[in-house]
Motif scaffolding. Structure first.
Motif, PDB file in Angstrom:
ATOM      1  N   VAL A 202      22.305   1.983  11.611  1.00  0.00           N
ATOM      2  CA  VAL A 202      23.051   1.238  12.636  1.00  0.00           C
ATOM      3  C   VAL A 202      22.186   1.034  13.875  1.00  0.00           C
ATOM      4  O   VAL A 202      22.090  -0.064  14.413  1.00  0.00           O
ATOM      5  CB  VAL A 202      24.363   1.968  13.011  1.00  0.00           C
ATOM      6  N   ALA A 203      21.554   2.120  14.342  1.00  0.00           N
ATOM      7  CA  ALA A 203      20.737   2.040  15.555  1.00  0.00           C
ATOM      8  C   ALA A 203      19.583   1.055  15.378  1.00  0.00           C
ATOM      9  O   ALA A 203      19.368   0.174  16.221  1.00  0.00           O
ATOM     10  CB  ALA A 203      20.201   3.421  15.910  1.00  0.00           C
ATOM     11  N   LEU A 204      18.852   1.161  14.281  1.00  0.00           N
ATOM     12  CA  LEU A 204      17.685   0.304  14.061  1.00  0.00           C
ATOM     13  C   LEU A 204      18.080  -1.151  13.842  1.00  0.00           C
ATOM     14  O   LEU A 204      17.406  -2.070  14.317  1.00  0.00           O
ATOM     15  CB  LEU A 204      16.887   0.808  12.857  1.00  0.00           C
ATOM     16  N   SER A 205      19.168  -1.376  13.145  1.00  0.00           N
ATOM     17  CA  SER A 205      19.553  -2.749  12.801  1.00  0.00           C
ATOM     18  C   SER A 205      20.246  -3.488  13.936  1.00  0.00           C
ATOM     19  O   SER A 205      20.608  -4.654  13.769  1.00  0.00           O
ATOM     20  CB  SER A 205      20.439  -2.749  11.549  1.00  0.00           C
ATOM     21  N   ARG A 206      20.448  -2.844  15.099  1.00  0.00           N
ATOM     22  CA  ARG A 206      20.956  -3.592  16.263  1.00  0.00           C
ATOM     23  C   ARG A 206      19.869  -4.525  16.788  1.00  0.00           C
ATOM     24  O   ARG A 206      20.168  -5.504  17.476  1.00  0.00           O
ATOM     25  CB  ARG A 206      21.358  -2.648  17.396  1.00  0.00           C
ATOM     26  N   ALA A 207      18.596  -4.230  16.508  1.00  0.00           N
ATOM     27  CA  ALA A 207      17.487  -5.032  17.024  1.00  0.00           C
ATOM     28  C   ALA A 207      17.406  -6.363  16.292  1.00  0.00           C
ATOM     29  O   ALA A 207      17.449  -6.405  15.060  1.00  0.00           O
ATOM     30  CB  ALA A 207      16.173  -4.262  16.865  1.00  0.00           C
ATOM     31  N   THR A 208      17.288  -7.443  17.034  1.00  0.00           N
ATOM     32  CA  THR A 208      17.154  -8.762  16.416  1.00  0.00           C
ATOM     33  C   THR A 208      15.723  -9.020  15.952  1.00  0.00           C
ATOM     34  O   THR A 208      15.478  -9.943  15.178  1.00  0.00           O
ATOM     35  CB  THR A 208      17.572  -9.870  17.393  1.00  0.00           C
ATOM     36  N   SER A 209      14.775  -8.218  16.438  1.00  0.00           N
ATOM     37  CA  SER A 209      13.378  -8.365  16.011  1.00  0.00           C
ATOM     38  C   SER A 209      12.651  -7.043  16.218  1.00  0.00           C
ATOM     39  O   SER A 209      13.086  -6.188  17.012  1.00  0.00           O
ATOM     40  CB  SER A 209      12.675  -9.467  16.800  1.00  0.00           C
ATOM     41  N   ALA A 210      11.537  -6.881  15.523  1.00  0.00           N
ATOM     42  CA  ALA A 210      10.748  -5.659  15.648  1.00  0.00           C
ATOM     43  C   ALA A 210      10.161  -5.516  17.041  1.00  0.00           C
ATOM     44  O   ALA A 210       9.997  -4.404  17.547  1.00  0.00           O
ATOM     45  CB  ALA A 210       9.631  -5.661  14.604  1.00  0.00           C
ATOM     46  N   ALA A 211       9.870  -6.648  17.696  1.00  0.00           N
ATOM     47  CA  ALA A 211       9.258  -6.610  19.028  1.00  0.00           C
ATOM     48  C   ALA A 211      10.207  -6.053  20.084  1.00  0.00           C
ATOM     49  O   ALA A 211       9.761  -5.572  21.132  1.00  0.00           O
ATOM     50  CB  ALA A 211       8.794  -8.008  19.427  1.00  0.00           C
ATOM     51  N   GLY A 212      11.506  -6.109  19.836  1.00  0.00           N
ATOM     52  CA  GLY A 212      12.476  -5.641  20.828  1.00  0.00           C
ATOM     53  C   GLY A 212      12.955  -4.227  20.591  1.00  0.00           C
ATOM     54  O   GLY A 212      13.974  -3.813  21.166  1.00  0.00           O
TER      55      GLY A 212
ATOM     56  N   LYS B  88      16.714  -6.445  23.032  1.00  0.00           N
ATOM     57  CA  LYS B  88      15.933  -5.273  23.424  1.00  0.00           C
ATOM     58  C   LYS B  88      16.807  -4.037  23.262  1.00  0.00           C
ATOM     59  O   LYS B  88      17.876  -3.941  23.869  1.00  0.00           O
ATOM     60  CB  LYS B  88      15.450  -5.386  24.873  1.00  0.00           C
ATOM     61  N   ILE B  89      16.330  -3.106  22.454  1.00  0.00           N
ATOM     62  CA  ILE B  89      17.090  -1.878  22.248  1.00  0.00           C
ATOM     63  C   ILE B  89      16.146  -0.682  22.243  1.00  0.00           C
ATOM     64  O   ILE B  89      15.083  -0.700  21.616  1.00  0.00           O
ATOM     65  CB  ILE B  89      17.906  -1.927  20.935  1.00  0.00           C
ATOM     66  N   GLY B  90      16.540   0.348  22.991  1.00  0.00           N
ATOM     67  CA  GLY B  90      15.807   1.600  23.002  1.00  0.00           C
ATOM     68  C   GLY B  90      16.647   2.662  22.327  1.00  0.00           C
ATOM     69  O   GLY B  90      17.828   2.812  22.640  1.00  0.00           O
ATOM     70  N   ILE B  91      16.071   3.388  21.390  1.00  0.00           N
ATOM     71  CA  ILE B  91      16.788   4.447  20.669  1.00  0.00           C
ATOM     72  C   ILE B  91      16.248   5.792  21.152  1.00  0.00           C
ATOM     73  O   ILE B  91      15.065   6.080  20.987  1.00  0.00           O
ATOM     74  CB  ILE B  91      16.613   4.310  19.153  1.00  0.00           C
ATOM     75  N   TYR B  92      17.128   6.568  21.771  1.00  0.00           N
ATOM     76  CA  TYR B  92      16.741   7.873  22.319  1.00  0.00           C
ATOM     77  C   TYR B  92      17.306   8.955  21.415  1.00  0.00           C
ATOM     78  O   TYR B  92      18.528   9.063  21.241  1.00  0.00           O
ATOM     79  CB  TYR B  92      17.274   8.016  23.740  1.00  0.00           C
TER      80      TYR B  92
END
Length: 384
Positions: free
Chosen positions: A333-343, A316-320
């Motif tokens: 970098v920010a977007l690719s920390r997510a293991t899935s689109a749902a998170g 789960k990652i939130g990008i502010y």
């Protein structure tokens, strides 16, 4: 991200130690891991040319490396995936690579070569309104994690942002809603004047002014902490114990001279450690003194900078994004920390003359194209 001169120094050192002046790295095998779509060496106030010239690609030792690429999406090989799930994973991965290569978006008028405005799909967005930041926090951290925190709850969640100045806004918002009274630790700040200042520097810069100074990688003068909150280490202290710059921990006890914490990242997950106060020095050519701060080398890390998040995988990652990103590869970098689109969720503060669902993406396309071209030539030579 390492400056090429570090590799060149290692090359020369190994040649000297092993007495192999004609062999790269003294004949030793050296393995580098990384992705040039991500952030390049960090050089304060440097130009694009300076940053690229600091990259390993511009070094004399680069020609001795063989480039190997990962070609399989391992997430698609997970068992029991439906056709729809596989399509979603493949589409998300393809979109990330397009972001990393700078192949999507509309050219920015001020910098059409390297900068584009990218439209973010609605399913990834949190609408910008008065309580939008609270919505982002609630997506990442539920009530249970605030009242019954554990290492496993925090290790795969984070909020990331481009600049350090945003950290206090997010962390203070969360801390105010946590149970319990905070413990406040104040630093001891001092300076070492440069020579020939005749003692004037200490008079001009009293402790009240020094307490207001904040630098990248430095703890704040007023450190407000509570038991159960996550913190990040800002210095390498004991690599054998997993205490490295960027290590995340949960506070288990707050003592007058020590912080007891439990490691939640790296190979030492679950290990209890003690963090003492240390003296940190900051040298800046623009300052007439060397700045010294004695404080616990930690900061609250419900949120972290995009650069600090590099190398982590988060469920789960939130990008502010209160401000657009400002350097090559940061959005990727920010977007690719997510293991899935749902998170993944993104909160974009609307920029002037831009739709609320658009954000900036900076990619040094010429640099990546040059890299691809060099690799293609190498592969042809290998085939022949």
């Amino acid at each position: 991200m390492i400056d090429r001169r570090c590799f060149e120094a290692l090359d020369k050192t190994l040649k000297d130690i092993l007495n192999e002046p004609t062999q790269s790295f003294g004949g030793k095998s050296v393995l580098l891991g990384g992705d040039f779509r991500q952030t390049l060496p960090v050089k304060p106030k440097a130009s694009k040319r300076d940053i690229i010239e600091s990259s390993i690609v511009e070094s004399s030792v680069w020609s001795h490396f063989k480039v190997c690429k990962l070609s399989k999406n391992m997430r698609l090989l997970q068992p029991n995936l439906s056709t729809k799930e596989k399509e979603e994973i493949a589409a998300f991965s393809s979109w990330l690579l397009q972001i990393g290569d700078g192949r999507v978006g509309v050219d920015d008028e001020d910098d059409p070569t390297d900068t584009k405005w990218v439209e973010i799909l609605e399913k990834y967005l949190i609408p910008d309104h008065e309580d939008a930041l609270k919505d982002l926090v609630r997506f990442i951290y539920d009530e249970d994690i605030f009242h019954n925190p554990t290492a496993t709850m925090f290790c795969d969640k984070a909020i990331v942002y481009p600049k350090n100045e945003t950290a206090d806004e997010i962390n203070n918002l969360i801390l105010c809603n946590l149970p319990g009274k905070p413990i406040i630790y104040l630093s001891f700040d001092s300076i070492i004047p440069h020579t020939n200042d005749r003692g004037d520097t200490k008079v001009l810069y009293p402790s009240e002014y020094l307490n207001l100074l904040n630098f990248s990688g430095f703890p704040t003068h007023r450190l407000q902490l509570k038991v159960g909150i996550p913190i990040m280490l800002l210095r390498n202290m004991n690599q054998m114990e997993g205490l490295c710059n960027g290590t995340r921990m949960i506070i288990t006890q707050l003592l007058p001279r020590l912080i007891q914490a439990e490691v939640i990242t790296g190979v030492q997950i679950g290990h209890k450690v003690y963090i003492p106060r240390i003296t940190l020095n900051h040298t800046d050519k623009e300052l007439p003194f060397v700045f010294k701060r004695k404080q616990f080398p930690v900061r609250v890390c419900y949120a972290m900078t995009i650069n600090k998040s590099q190398g982590q995988s988060l469920n789960k990652i939130g990008i502010y994004l209160p401000h657009p990103i400002f350097s090559h590869g940061q959005l990727y970098v920010a977007l690719s920390r997510a293991t899935s689109a749902a998170g993944l969720k993104i909160l974009i503060k609307r920029q002037e003359d831009q739709p609320s669902n658009c954000t900036k993406n900076i990619v040094f396309s010429n640099f990546l194209a040059k890299l691809e071209s060099a690799q293609a030539v190498d592969m042809e030579l290998l085939l022949h």
